[in-house]
Design a protein around this motif. Structure first.
Motif, PDB file in Angstrom:
ATOM      1  N   ALA A 165      22.387  31.519  14.489  1.00 27.63           N
ATOM      2  CA  ALA A 165      23.227  32.294  13.495  1.00 27.63           C
ATOM      3  C   ALA A 165      23.168  31.386  12.357  1.00 27.63           C
ATOM      4  O   ALA A 165      23.389  31.898  11.239  1.00 27.63           O
ATOM      5  CB  ALA A 165      24.525  32.340  14.482  1.00 27.63           C
ATOM      6  N   CYS A 184      28.059  35.591  14.465  1.00 25.15           N
ATOM      7  CA  CYS A 184      27.103  36.480  14.459  1.00 25.15           C
ATOM      8  C   CYS A 184      27.633  37.699  15.365  1.00 25.15           C
ATOM      9  O   CYS A 184      28.599  37.736  15.913  1.00 25.15           O
ATOM     10  CB  CYS A 184      25.763  35.731  14.931  1.00 25.15           C
ATOM     11  N   PRO A 231      25.511  37.633  10.489  1.00 27.67           N
ATOM     12  CA  PRO A 231      24.067  38.002  10.831  1.00 27.67           C
ATOM     13  C   PRO A 231      24.001  38.804  12.143  1.00 27.67           C
ATOM     14  O   PRO A 231      24.920  38.429  12.952  1.00 27.67           O
ATOM     15  CB  PRO A 231      23.349  36.612  11.005  1.00 27.67           C
ATOM     16  N   ARG A 232      23.197  39.769  12.157  1.00 26.92           N
ATOM     17  CA  ARG A 232      22.936  40.351  13.426  1.00 26.92           C
ATOM     18  C   ARG A 232      21.782  39.912  14.288  1.00 26.92           C
ATOM     19  O   ARG A 232      20.659  39.829  13.626  1.00 26.92           O
ATOM     20  CB  ARG A 232      22.717  42.099  12.976  1.00 26.92           C
TER      21      ARG A 232
END
Length: 325
Positions: free
Chosen positions: A316, A31, A3-4
């Motif tokens: 995250a 992340c 994930p960003r």
């Protein structure tokens, strides 16, 4: 795919920038972080800490200690640590709103926020009650505040109200909304298929069968019965003075407190350094530190980064949980 996450330091004169610099010193495997901040303020924080900082374009990956991808939001005025400047309020709010836009449009999978100085934002001519309210209004949704650490998750039916206003604020509609949002978040963001929520009573001893107040009998209890009939697993209304006993907490996935100081002192006593503030109900995960701007510590290298580290790790996990769905 990792994930960003959008990382917004908050008040530039507070400890947020230096905590972000500390965060950049170790690589992450959970992340990818992008800071939404003023580059000069981050560099000043790194110099004050004596730590390396290499600001990258937001699309570049962090590979070495000190690397931090950045989306720039320049401050209007040079920052003096410990002294908030209302002229920089616009950059703080714009960073929050741009990060929220990025989450709503899928460019980011979650947002982590540092502490803001509400007084400086208001003095800067921007009406501001809090970041939770800002993000809820931006997304057009109802939200619930939850604070959590490794010991307990505490959601709040009411937040920053005078104590004398709390009983009038707690009605059936509010409780149904708060419990629905909390239940959905426990399933969606925490991956708990069938969560159990402990619901505290409003009065001492949960009203003691009406002798110490009737809110449990007339408002809270009937709502819980209705929602149990719809499939929710709810315990209560429970006396607040015994609901947090460790043996009882092990049977609950979250606790719903009726007001701010009913649940949060217990949570903060059980682990303040690792506590985080979550906004449930947004279309994306948002996690904040559970402390203020600490202006007296800013720029001195004394601020504890534990809450920000916990906020990033929590966000995250929540973002990864949503990506798996």
């Amino acid at each position: 795919m990792l994930p960003r996450l959008a990382l917004v330091p908050g008040e530039p004169a507070g400890v947020g920038p230096e905590l972000c610099v500390r965060l950049a010193q170790r690589p992450r495997s959970d992340c990818r972080l992008v800071a939404f901040a003023d580059p000069l303020t981050l560099q000043a924080a790194a110099e004050a800490l004596g730590l390396p900082l290499n600001l990258l374009h937001e699309d570049q990956p962090a590979r070495a200690p000190g690397d931090l991808p950045l989306r720039m939001f320049p401050n209007a005025n040079t920052v003096a640590f410990g002294r908030p400047d209302p002229r920089n309020a616009r950059a703080v709010v714009d960073a929050l709103l741009d990060a929220a836009d990025g989450c709503l449009h899928g460019r980011f999978q979650g947002m982590v926020t540092g502490p803001v100085q509400k007084s400086a934002i208001n003095e800067g001519g921007i009406p501001y009650t809090g970041t939770t309210e800002l993000l809820a209004g931006h997304a057009g949704c109802e939200v619930v505040m939850m604070l959590a650490n490794d010991v307990v998750r505490v959601a709040l039916a009411t937040t920053h109200l005078p104590l004398r206003a709390v009983p009038d604020a707690i009605d059936a509609g509010l409780l149904r909304r708060v419990l629905a949002i909390t239940h959905r978040a426990l399933r969606t963001d925490f991956g708990i298929a069938d969560p159990v929520i402990a619901v505290l009573g409003l009065n001492p001893h949960a009203g003691e069968d009406g002798h110490l107040g009737r809110e449990e009998i007339e408002v809270i209890g009937p709502v819980l019965e209705q929602l149990r009939g719809e499939g929710m697993r709810l315990a209560g209304p429970l006396p607040a003075d015994t609901a947090f006993l460790p043996a009882r907490l092990r049977g609950f996935d979250a606790v719903l407190a009726m007001y701010h100081d009913q649940g949060l002192p217990v949570l903060k006593y059980s682990g303040f350094e690792r506590a985080v503030n979550l906004t449930l109900g947004l279309p994306y995960p948002r996690v904040a530190v559970d402390h203020g701007t600490a202006l007296d510590l800013a720029g001195k290298g004394l601020a504890d980064p534990s809450s920000l580290e916990a906020a990033v790790a929590t966000c995250a996990r929540m973002a990864a949980q949503r990506l798996q769905r």
